[in-house]
Scaffold this active site. Structure first.
Site, PDB file in Angstrom:
ATOM      1  CG  PHE A 113      -0.295   0.585   2.489  1.00 28.16           C
ATOM      2  CD1 PHE A 113       0.535  -0.189   3.554  1.00 28.16           C
ATOM      3  CD2 PHE A 113      -0.758   1.900   2.751  1.00 28.16           C
ATOM      4  CE1 PHE A 113       1.090   0.289   4.460  1.00 28.16           C
ATOM      5  CE2 PHE A 113      -0.120   2.498   3.765  1.00 28.16           C
ATOM      6  CZ  PHE A 113       0.618   1.574   4.830  1.00 28.16           C
ATOM      7  CE  LYS A 114       5.318   1.462   4.628  1.00 26.28           C
ATOM      8  NZ  LYS A 114       4.705   0.052   5.007  1.00 26.28           N
ATOM      9  CG  ASP A 115       3.974   1.079  -4.669  1.00 29.62           C
ATOM     10  OD1 ASP A 115       5.157   1.362  -4.395  1.00 29.62           O
ATOM     11  OD2 ASP A 115       3.514  -0.515  -5.049  1.00 29.62           O
TER      12      ASP A 115
END
Ligand code: PLP
Length: 468
Positions: A113-115
């Site tokens: 999810f950091k993208d």
């Protein structure tokens, strides 16, 4: 009217969005938060029903950006950031029970999810740097996910170089290859002969060296950057809208480490989104769930689990919530953070804990429960989930109070990112998406260095100052 940001420690003057974006941490050691919360009224939410992820993002982000970007520029950067995602919905929902959903946040370039935040941050940085005619060197340490997401966000950008330190042979092969197979000339990987803590200590020392810091114009893209938080608030809005907001409340369970992701849900709630429960899901490293149970925030030893991106003790974004729990008393936050550094713990007064427990529920999930949840979800729905997501599913089901209210669990990583843990729990080996299918055959590029500050600094200086 333009937005201003204040530090959680109250020791610096208010700043605008671009300043906050480029600074990361405030100069008094605090974290930036908006001076007041922009509102999403019921009519605004109604208007957004049926809008694309990108349209919702533009609407949610606009008041936080203020006049730092024109509306057209903001829209363009958002379109570019999410254009490369594998799923057109960017963050699609998948049903896993009568009223239970997974919010898939892993369709970006590095499968976590950091993208979602970092892809946008890359474009925001580039835009601000071009305007200021500046260049920066992003330096970071990683134990896995953050490094690859930062590299994917910076690769090929003209005004940014990125150097990521990882502990040699102590991250998974998939995680390493997602960093070391990137071909862009401005991407540099260093494998340190040491632990993750050694890598982090080196990065910290480089930031504390004023001459080096200035000469290379060092920058951090860590999880305390305000722009990362607010980019994450967007998917709370899109998923709640899809499930009936603003006419229906929706609950969320969030696998948590640094408290950035679940704090983004709190931001959406403060803006007016109709959120029911916000459930903080932790693994054995449970500083957050202990806080919500007792009001005491106390550091313990970090234990290794199969959800390594949540194996942390100091949840840096927690300071932002603390600021609100203490009714925005900056000096009091500064006092408690100093106490944490000195005595490894602090406690908040009963009224502050009461406010915290009205806003959040929390649960700790052990390794056995995590593995059982992965196996059970496969059996009942055919879905393979990663260990971080499994922590969220278990905590969400254990903590929800109203089965009639939709429960959204944030699926923070693709199962193929943690193939060993998934195979052990389910007997199935998850496969990488086609675009990464040849990851294990691609050539790697990285330098091995001892855990020695002078050597690492000399290496980085060479990389960045030498013409490519
Ligand atoms: C970073 C990360 C988390 C934790 O998110 P925080 O914002 O640090 O709470 C959870 N799952 C995965 C897969 C992550 O990479």
């Amino acid at each position: 009217m333009t937005i201003r940001y204040v530090s959680t420690r109250g020791g610096v003057p208010p700043a605008g969005f671009e300043e906050v974006l480029l600074a990361g941490l405030a100069a008094d050691g605090g974290l930036y938060v908006p001076e007041s919360w922009p509102r999403l009224e019921r009519e605004d939410l109604e208007e957004l029903r049926g809008a694309s992820y990108q349209q919702v993002a533009a609407r949610v982000l606009a008041p936080f950006v203020g006049d730092a970007l024109s509306e057209a520029d903001l829209r363009r950067l958002i379109e570019q950031a999410y254009g490369a995602f594998d799923h057109t919905a960017v963050a699609p929902l998948r049903q896993i029970g009568p009223n239970d959903w997974l919010l898939e946040l892993f369709h970006g370039p590095t499968l976590a999810f950091k993208d979602i935040a970092l892809q946008l941050l890359g474009f925001l940085f580039e835009h601000a740097l071009a305007r200021r005619r500046q260049s920066i060197t992003v330096v970071g340490a990683t134990s896995g996910d953050t490094g690859s997401a930062a590299i994917a966000a910076c690769a090929g950008r003209e005004r940014m170089s990125v150097v990521i330190l990882h502990p040699r042979d102590r991250i998974s092969e998939v995680q390493r290859r997602q960093m070391t197979t990137v071909e862009a000339a401005n991407v540099h990987n260093v494998a340190i002969e040491g632990s993750f803590d050694d890598c982090q200590a080196l990065v910290k020392a480089m930031f504390n060296d004023p001459v080096f810091r200035e000469r290379l114009n060092l920058a951090a893209i860590n999880s305390i950057n305000w722009a990362r938080v607010v980019a994450q608030s967007v998917y709370y809005v899109t998923s709640a809208l899809a499930l009936g907001a603003p006419w229906r409340r929706v609950s969320f369970a969030v696998p948590s480490g640094n408290f950035g992701d679940v704090y983004a849900g709190y931001v959406a709630k403060r803006m007016g989104l109709t959120i029911g429960q916000l459930i903080v899901a932790t693994n054995r490293n449970d500083i957050l769930s202990r806080f919500f149970a007792t009001g005491r925030y106390g550091l313990g030893p970090v234990e290794a689990t199969m959800s390594p991106s949540m194996d942390i003790q100091v949840a840096s974004n927690f300071e932002r919530l603390l600021f609100d729990l203490l009714e925005r008393n900056g000096p009091e936050v500064a006092r408690l953070m100093a106490q944490l550094a000195e005595r490894r713990s602090f406690a908040v007064p009963a009224d502050a804990l009461g406010r915290a427990c009205e806003l959040f529920d929390a649960a700790r999930v052990d390794e056995e429960e995590t593995a059982v949840t992965m196996a059970e979800l496969l059996r009942t729905t055919g879905e393979l989930i990663d260990p971080h997501t499994a922590v969220g599913v278990h905590a969400g089901r254990a903590s929800r109070v109203d089965p009639a209210m939709p429960l959204v669990v944030l699926a923070t990583a693709h199962p193929a990112k943690f193939p060993d843990a998934v195979r052990r729990a389910t007997g199935l080996a998850p496969t990488l998406p086609p675009r990464l299918a040849d990851l294990l055959q691609r050539p790697e590029r990285f330098t091995v260095l001892p855990s020695d500050l002078a050597e690492v600094q000399a290496h980085i200086e060479n990389l960045v100052t030498e013409p490519a």
